[in-house]
Design a protein around this motif. Structure first.
Motif, mmCIF file in Angstrom:
data_model
loop_
_atom_site.group_PDB
_atom_site.id
_atom_site.type_symbol
_atom_site.label_atom_id
_atom_site.label_comp_id
_atom_site.label_asym_id
_atom_site.label_seq_id
_atom_site.Cartn_x
_atom_site.Cartn_y
_atom_site.Cartn_z
ATOM 1 N N LEU A 10 47.760 43.562 50.648
ATOM 2 C CA LEU A 10 46.989 44.079 49.614
ATOM 3 C C LEU A 10 45.451 43.391 49.929
ATOM 4 O O LEU A 10 44.473 44.091 49.456
ATOM 5 N N SER A 11 45.156 42.308 50.563
ATOM 6 C CA SER A 11 43.988 41.981 50.341
ATOM 7 C C SER A 11 43.507 41.742 51.891
ATOM 8 O O SER A 11 44.321 42.126 52.948
ATOM 9 N N ARG A 12 42.666 40.953 52.155
ATOM 10 C CA ARG A 12 41.785 40.503 53.344
ATOM 11 C C ARG A 12 42.850 39.557 54.081
ATOM 12 O O ARG A 12 43.131 39.480 55.192
ATOM 13 N N THR A 13 43.938 39.026 53.345
ATOM 14 C CA THR A 13 44.670 38.095 53.912
ATOM 15 C C THR A 13 46.294 38.722 53.860
ATOM 16 O O THR A 13 46.450 39.179 52.950
ATOM 17 N N ARG A 14 46.784 38.755 55.064
ATOM 18 C CA ARG A 14 48.163 39.192 55.087
ATOM 19 C C ARG A 14 48.871 38.088 54.609
ATOM 20 O O ARG A 14 48.843 37.017 55.240
ATOM 21 N N ILE A 15 50.041 38.541 54.073
ATOM 22 C CA ILE A 15 50.839 37.646 53.266
ATOM 23 C C ILE A 15 52.305 37.885 53.918
ATOM 24 O O ILE A 15 52.803 38.969 53.597
ATOM 25 N N HIS A 16 53.208 37.210 54.533
ATOM 26 C CA HIS A 16 54.264 37.350 55.120
ATOM 27 C C HIS A 16 55.357 36.503 54.542
ATOM 28 O O HIS A 16 55.183 35.234 54.135
ATOM 29 N N TYR A 17 56.333 37.340 53.876
ATOM 30 C CA TYR A 17 57.427 36.716 53.248
ATOM 31 C C TYR A 17 58.664 36.729 53.638
ATOM 32 O O TYR A 17 59.332 37.998 53.955
ATOM 33 N N SER A 109 47.188 22.736 50.834
ATOM 34 C CA SER A 109 46.420 24.001 51.233
ATOM 35 C C SER A 109 45.091 23.948 50.353
ATOM 36 O O SER A 109 44.146 24.423 50.953
ATOM 37 N N ASP A 110 44.778 23.218 49.402
ATOM 38 C CA ASP A 110 43.670 22.929 48.552
ATOM 39 C C ASP A 110 42.645 22.103 49.319
ATOM 40 O O ASP A 110 41.686 22.454 49.736
ATOM 41 N N LEU A 111 43.327 21.144 49.901
ATOM 42 C CA LEU A 111 42.524 20.325 50.630
ATOM 43 C C LEU A 111 42.241 20.718 52.174
ATOM 44 O O LEU A 111 41.117 20.597 52.442
ATOM 45 N N GLY A 112 43.322 21.242 52.668
ATOM 46 C CA GLY A 112 42.912 21.895 54.261
ATOM 47 C C GLY A 112 41.986 22.860 53.952
ATOM 48 O O GLY A 112 41.305 23.205 54.901
ATOM 49 N N GLY A 113 42.209 23.741 53.053
ATOM 50 C CA GLY A 113 41.268 24.972 53.030
ATOM 51 C C GLY A 113 39.780 24.421 52.714
ATOM 52 O O GLY A 113 38.926 25.183 53.330
ATOM 53 N N PHE A 114 39.740 23.455 52.040
ATOM 54 C CA PHE A 114 38.426 22.759 51.807
ATOM 55 C C PHE A 114 37.967 22.342 52.998
ATOM 56 O O PHE A 114 36.830 22.493 53.390
ATOM 57 N N VAL A 115 38.688 21.516 53.805
ATOM 58 C CA VAL A 115 38.146 20.930 55.087
ATOM 59 C C VAL A 115 37.843 22.036 56.198
ATOM 60 O O VAL A 115 36.600 22.078 56.739
ATOM 61 N N VAL A 136 54.036 30.648 45.178
ATOM 62 C CA VAL A 136 53.850 31.502 44.194
ATOM 63 C C VAL A 136 52.288 31.516 43.642
ATOM 64 O O VAL A 136 51.870 32.547 43.060
ATOM 65 N N ASP A 137 51.582 30.573 44.173
ATOM 66 C CA ASP A 137 50.138 30.244 43.617
ATOM 67 C C ASP A 137 49.169 29.907 44.476
ATOM 68 O O ASP A 137 48.341 30.501 45.120
ATOM 69 N N ALA A 138 49.174 28.256 44.847
ATOM 70 C CA ALA A 138 48.250 27.768 45.457
ATOM 71 C C ALA A 138 47.758 28.426 46.764
ATOM 72 O O ALA A 138 46.642 28.221 47.092
ATOM 73 N N ALA A 139 48.661 29.013 47.749
ATOM 74 C CA ALA A 139 48.293 29.193 48.917
ATOM 75 C C ALA A 139 47.839 30.700 49.003
ATOM 76 O O ALA A 139 47.200 31.060 50.163
ATOM 77 N N ILE A 140 47.696 31.361 47.875
ATOM 78 C CA ILE A 140 47.418 32.652 47.881
ATOM 79 C C ILE A 140 45.865 32.751 47.078
ATOM 80 O O ILE A 140 45.669 32.189 46.034
ATOM 81 N N GLY A 141 45.168 33.220 47.631
ATOM 82 C CA GLY A 141 43.980 33.543 46.680
ATOM 83 C C GLY A 141 42.415 32.955 47.205
ATOM 84 O O GLY A 141 41.494 33.158 46.605
ATOM 85 N N GLY A 142 42.501 32.024 48.227
ATOM 86 C CA GLY A 142 41.461 31.553 48.892
ATOM 87 C C GLY A 142 40.430 30.562 48.041
ATOM 88 O O GLY A 142 39.480 30.220 48.115
ATOM 89 N N PHE A 158 35.590 29.379 47.545
ATOM 90 C CA PHE A 158 36.491 30.541 47.495
ATOM 91 C C PHE A 158 36.210 30.728 49.186
ATOM 92 O O PHE A 158 35.173 31.242 49.836
ATOM 93 N N TYR A 159 37.292 30.518 49.747
ATOM 94 C CA TYR A 159 37.532 30.869 51.252
ATOM 95 C C TYR A 159 38.773 30.920 51.757
ATOM 96 O O TYR A 159 39.788 30.363 51.624
ATOM 97 N N SER A 160 39.169 32.164 52.206
ATOM 98 C CA SER A 160 40.239 32.894 52.496
ATOM 99 C C SER A 160 40.890 32.407 53.586
ATOM 100 O O SER A 160 40.175 32.169 54.722
ATOM 101 N N PRO A 161 42.418 31.922 53.689
ATOM 102 C CA PRO A 161 42.832 31.899 55.110
ATOM 103 C C PRO A 161 43.195 33.047 55.918
ATOM 104 O O PRO A 161 43.092 34.181 55.272
#
Ligand SMILES: NC(=O)c1ccc[n+]([C@@H]2O[C@H](COP(=O)([O-])OP(=O)(O)OC[C@H]3O[C@@H](n4cnc5c(N)ncnc54)[C@H](O)[C@@H]3O)[C@@H](O)[C@H]2O)c1
Length: 375
Positions: A10-17, A109-115, A136-142, A158-161
């Motif tokens: 649904l977003s710029r980020t593809r989510i595979h489950y 994911s919070d720290l790695g995304g920040f880095v 369910v939460d932290a890895a999604i939403g940038g 705000f920085y998307s994977p």
């Protein structure tokens, strides 16, 4: 039952489950676009041990990747940890085409995304969440970020994977306390946007759900529904101008409670425990300020207490031994990013499925709602 082959797109980020999500990850790594990129993997001590072998088995090309390991836990979401990883990445010749793979829970994911957001003004990154909270939460939403002292998530971007890959098999080694912690976000999202799921949770009961194995169908459904809900909201309001604020239900008080335990030797509350207790208080505030009926508020509170009673008792004990902490809660609440003009601004609910944002409450009402956690 294991779901497979689901791609939420649904977003710029593809989510595979699903249990084949890591095949999707391998496709990305060997793709024309990324096969020449240098790949770095961020893990903590636990995910390095329990999750990295599964990832490398699914994607043998990662054998050559450099792995950086942080200590597990909230204390690693710090500028010191970020600076150390930036130094290591630069020493390993990371460039703007490099990719950072965050393999872990919300801390990684919070720290790695920040880095990733900061290095060379932004390198690409992928989240592979291994905790329930991450899935369910932290890895999604940038949203990426670090804590400053006791204050949670004060610096971030705000920085998307580029993509998120969720394989439920990782949950097999996750300690039960962290299943309980992630469950708080499932409850929150049901209360905000899925009254049918909320009724189902009520029917099953928090204690029974927490006893179930995460590979069972009810869990697989809950995970899929929760991550899809989060992604839907993020797609509509990435920068949290309006709609995304609904996701803060339980978090205003939750973050303050969590901050109290930051920096102490013994962590009283995990993030999700604090959110669950925050939802108890904010459900009562919802009754006082947002028109939630008393009966529904009590139903929510009873459900949460059944799942999080030992955590409520631990917090009560902590306040008893350190009465000044109740005052510091209010100070911590005043640092909340949503506040306006000296009032604490909350997201509350009018009913299950009917969130309301930007509702202000003062110190007295907040204190009354906190009492509900201990009754
Ligand atoms: N950015 C966001 O939108 C967002 C949303 C929610 C939470 N968060 C943040 O996420 C953090 C909490 O995330 P969390 O609960 O995942 O914490 P966490 O990353 O600390 O992981 C919990 C614990 O489980 C271990 N672990 C993780 N996966 C494992 C596995 N498969 N097997 C064995 N052990 C495993 C970790 O090493 C850690 O000890 C908080 O800092 C919170 O602020 C961020």
């Amino acid at each position: 039952m294991i779901l497979s082959g689901r791609v939420v797109n649904l977003s710029r980020t593809r989510i595979h489950y699903g249990t084949d999500a890591l095949q999707g990850f391998r496709k990305l790594i060997v793709s024309q676009e990324y096969r020449k990129s240098r790949v770095f993997i961020l893990v903590d001590a636990n995910t390095g041990k329990h999750c990295l072998p599964l990832l490398v088995e699914a994607c043998p090309e990662l054998d050559a990747a450099s792995v950086f390991e942080i200590e597990g836990g909230e204390a690693s979401k710090s500028l010191i940890a970020a600076g150390k990883i930036w130094g290591e990445l630069l020493a390993a010749q990371a460039d703007r085409h490099s990719i950072l793979i965050n393999l872990g829970g919300g801390v990684v994911s919070d720290l790695g995304g920040f880095v990733a957001a900061g290095l060379k003004r932004g390198i690409k990154y992928v989240n592979i969440p291994t905790s329930l909270m991450g899935m369910v939460d932290a890895a999604i939403g940038g949203k990426t970020g670090i804590n400053m002292g006791k204050l949670k998530n004060q610096v971030g971007f705000f920085y998307s994977p580029i993509a998120v890959f969720l394989d439920p098999r990782f949950l097999k080694t996750l300690p039960s306390a962290h299943i309980r912690s992630g469950f708080a976000e499932v409850i929150k999202s049901a209360l905000l946007g899925d009254p049918v799921l909320w009724r189902k949770l009520l029917r099953l009961g928090a204690e029974n759900i927490l006893r179930m194995d995460t590979s069972e169908k009810p869990w697989q459904d809950m995970i899929m529904k929760t991550l899809t809900f989060k992604n839907r909201i993020v797609c509509q309001d990435f920068r949290e101008q309006k709609l995304r604020k609904i996701l803060n239900f339980g978090h205003t008080i939750g973050h303050a409670l969590e901050s109290l335990s930051l920096g102490r030797d013994e962590n009283i509350l995990l993030h999700g425990d604090a959110v669950a207790l925050g939802m108890i208080a904010e459900s009562w505030l919802s009754h006082m300020k947002a028109g939630l009926s008393k009966a529904e508020a009590m139903e929510i509170i009873s459900f949460l207490k059944a799942g999080y009673k030992p955590q409520a008792d631990a917090l009560k004990g902590f306040f008893k031994s350190s009465p000044a902490s109740l005052d510091s809660i209010y100070d911590l609440l005043m640092h909340d990013k949503k506040n306006r003009e000296g009032q604490i601004t909350y997201t509350l609910i009018q009913a299950a499925g009917k969130p309301r944002i930007n509702l202000d409450a003062g110190r007295k009402e907040t204190a009354v709602s906190l009492e509900k956690i201990f009754e």
